[in-house]
Design a protein around this motif. Structure first.
Motif, short mmCIF file in Angstrom:
data_model
loop_
_atom_site.label_atom_id
_atom_site.label_comp_id
_atom_site.label_asym_id
_atom_site.label_seq_id
_atom_site.Cartn_x
_atom_site.Cartn_y
_atom_site.Cartn_z
N GLU A 227 0.82 -1.22 0.00
CA GLU A 227 0.00 0.00 0.00
C GLU A 227 0.85 1.27 0.00
O GLU A 227 0.36 2.35 -0.30
CB GLU A 227 -0.91 0.00 1.24
N GLU A 228 2.15 1.14 0.33
CA GLU A 228 2.99 2.32 0.50
C GLU A 228 3.15 3.11 -0.80
O GLU A 228 3.65 2.59 -1.79
CB GLU A 228 4.37 1.92 1.01
N PRO A 229 2.79 4.39 -0.80
CA PRO A 229 2.95 5.23 -1.99
C PRO A 229 4.30 5.93 -2.00
O PRO A 229 4.98 6.04 -0.96
CB PRO A 229 1.82 6.25 -1.84
N TYR A 230 4.69 6.42 -3.15
CA TYR A 230 5.88 7.26 -3.28
C TYR A 230 5.64 8.60 -2.58
O TYR A 230 4.50 9.01 -2.41
CB TYR A 230 6.16 7.47 -4.78
N SER A 231 6.70 9.28 -2.20
CA SER A 231 6.56 10.52 -1.43
C SER A 231 6.05 11.71 -2.23
O SER A 231 5.52 12.67 -1.66
CB SER A 231 7.91 10.90 -0.81
N GLY A 232 6.24 11.70 -3.55
CA GLY A 232 5.84 12.85 -4.37
C GLY A 232 6.94 13.87 -4.57
O GLY A 232 6.73 14.91 -5.22
N PRO A 268 17.20 11.20 2.22
CA PRO A 268 17.14 12.67 2.30
C PRO A 268 15.96 13.31 1.59
O PRO A 268 15.36 14.26 2.10
CB PRO A 268 18.46 13.12 1.66
N HIS A 269 15.62 12.81 0.39
CA HIS A 269 14.54 13.42 -0.39
C HIS A 269 13.20 13.26 0.31
O HIS A 269 12.41 14.21 0.40
CB HIS A 269 14.50 12.81 -1.79
N THR A 270 12.94 12.05 0.81
CA THR A 270 11.68 11.79 1.51
C THR A 270 11.63 12.55 2.83
O THR A 270 10.59 13.13 3.18
CB THR A 270 11.53 10.28 1.76
N VAL A 273 10.94 16.32 2.02
CA VAL A 273 9.62 16.65 1.48
C VAL A 273 8.53 16.50 2.54
O VAL A 273 7.57 17.29 2.58
CB VAL A 273 9.31 15.79 0.22
N LEU A 274 8.67 15.51 3.45
CA LEU A 274 7.67 15.32 4.50
C LEU A 274 7.84 16.32 5.64
O LEU A 274 6.86 16.83 6.18
CB LEU A 274 7.76 13.90 5.07
N LYS A 275 9.07 16.59 6.00
CA LYS A 275 9.34 17.45 7.15
C LYS A 275 9.23 18.94 6.83
O LYS A 275 8.72 19.71 7.65
CB LYS A 275 10.75 17.15 7.69
N SER A 276 9.69 19.34 5.65
CA SER A 276 9.80 20.78 5.37
C SER A 276 8.97 21.27 4.19
O SER A 276 8.41 22.37 4.26
CB SER A 276 11.28 21.13 5.11
#
Length: 410
Positions: A227-232, A268-270, A273-276
């Motif tokens: 079910e896990e999606p990519y971060s975008g 780093p990328h994920t 994008v999620l944190k900042s």
């Protein structure tokens, strides 16, 4: 989402001193053609604003100079005027993809990736194929803490295979093929058959090592599996701001539906994008985001006599100013850093891998040679993209591989 006013204000700060060109990784690999360097991009963007203000249309060909930008932000840290050419490139890519002021300059490979993410929640349409590494593992579905890989490590075996294939084919053919696939994303199903098996096994083992390190530290967490999606993250990096926000809202809904309050990112990328990034554009995107090393006791590892060099990922050191990985590398070996390190880091070339594979290869080779000149026995990375681009010989390791090897017995 960024206005031409924002772009004007950023580019007008430039005093054309050229300090940024000394650190831009793409400029030498593009034979010092000025528009492929940080200063050239800023000055070109200034002309873009001028075109828009005068006629409402951009008459210049602008796609390649800005798509080739690696967003490493090294230019920003040497600029006396405080110009960030990476952010300038991000704003112009937004203009290109929006097509309000410029027509038919969107890269078809970028469009293909965008269409795949929006339809399949994965850049290559293979979301369900990326959880096989976790088969047989137990996770705590009631913990409220999520191990979120975003598929980044898993995707590397596929993207590397496709990048190597692209190098052998005329770029125009690649663009035509990508255009066709963007219009019929079902064709992406064949991507699942095209991967580097050895690299897939290596990435799977790195993921297992990260899980082992977290469990070794007593951390309880869940994993979404198929079910896990990519971060975008790629949507943002390619300038698809409307799609990025739409996708982020769906990601947020999924996390809330699963009662996730804390997220453990592993690349780093994920992490960024999620944190900042999402919180800047989506008001309610508020989760407690951490990198997996934050849950691990640095004193649980034995220091070896090995001489190590560390390639600091751009999205950690220049974007987030996050240096915890380097502290762990220093804990398990004697570290000697290359001349280009810290905010002056030289990018691995990874962000250009699928759009400009030959350029990416040229940049990564330069970085590999810089790391080799340190005389270190091993090159250590903390990013799957950096790992794949720098993997020129058997001396390259992901940090998790070395931490597993050097952990103390309980």
């Amino acid at each position: 989402m960024n206005s031409t006013k924002d772009l004007f204000e950023e580019t007008e700060k430039c005093i054309s001193c050229g300090f940024c060109e000394a650190v831009c990784p793409t400029l030498p690999s593009m034979n010092y053609r000025s528009i492929y360097g940080a200063r050239g991009r800023v000055l070109l963007a200034r002309e873009v604003v001028k075109n828009i203000n005068e006629s409402g249309k951009v008459k210049l060909k602008i796609n390649d100079p800005f798509y080739t930008c690696l967003d490493c932000y090294a230019c920003f840290y040497v600029c006396p005027a405080g110009v960030n050419a990476g952010k300038v490139s991000e704003m112009v890519k937004d203009i290109v993809t929006e097509e309000k002021y410029v027509k038919k300059q969107e890269k078809n490979v970028a469009k293909m990736i965008k269409e795949s993410i929006m339809k399949y929640q994965n850049p290559l349409g293979i979301k369900e194929k990326l959880s096989s590494w976790s088969y047989g593992m137990e996770f705590n579905k009631n913990s409220g803490t999520l191990l979120y890989t975003g598929g980044m490590y898993q995707l590397m075996a596929y993207s590397k295979y496709l990048s190597n294939l692209e190098k052998k084919i005329n770029p125009e053919i690649i663009e035509n093929l990508a255009d066709a696939i963007a219009k019929n994303t079902g064709a992406l199903k064949f991507t699942s058959l095209m991967y580097d098996k050895n690299l897939k096994d290596r990435m799977d083992n790195i993921l297992k090592s990260i899980v082992e390190l977290l469990k070794y530290s007593g951390i309880e967490f869940d994993y979404l599996g198929e079910e896990e999606p990519y971060s975008g993250a790629f949507l943002f990096e390619l300038g698809y701001m409307d799609e990025f926000i739409e996708y982020g809202k769906k990601l947020m809904e999924l996390f809330k539906k699963r009662n996730i309050s804390k997220i453990i990112a592993i690349d780093p990328h994920t992490y960024e994008v999620l944190k900042s990034t999402y919180p800047k554009y989506i008001k309610d995107f508020q989760f407690d985001v951490h990198h997996y090393l934050e849950f691990i006791n640095i004193n649980n590892f034995i220091k070896s006599n090995e001489k190590l060099t560390f390639h600091e990922p751009c999205h950690f050191v220049t974007h987030e100013k996050y240096d915890l990985p380097l502290k762990f590398v220093s804990k398990i070996g004697d570290v000697v850093l290359p001349d280009r390190h810290g905010t002056n880091v030289f990018c691995c070339g990874g962000p250009d891998e699928l759009l400009y594979p030959k350029l990416s290869e040229s940049i990564s080779q330069k970085r590999f040679e810089q790391l080799k000149t340190t005389g270190a026995e091993k090159i250590v990375t903390a990013c799957p993209i950096c790992f794949v681009n720098l993997y020129k010989d058997e001396t390259v390791y992901d940090l998790a591989e070395l931490l597993i090897k050097n952990k103390k017995s309980l």
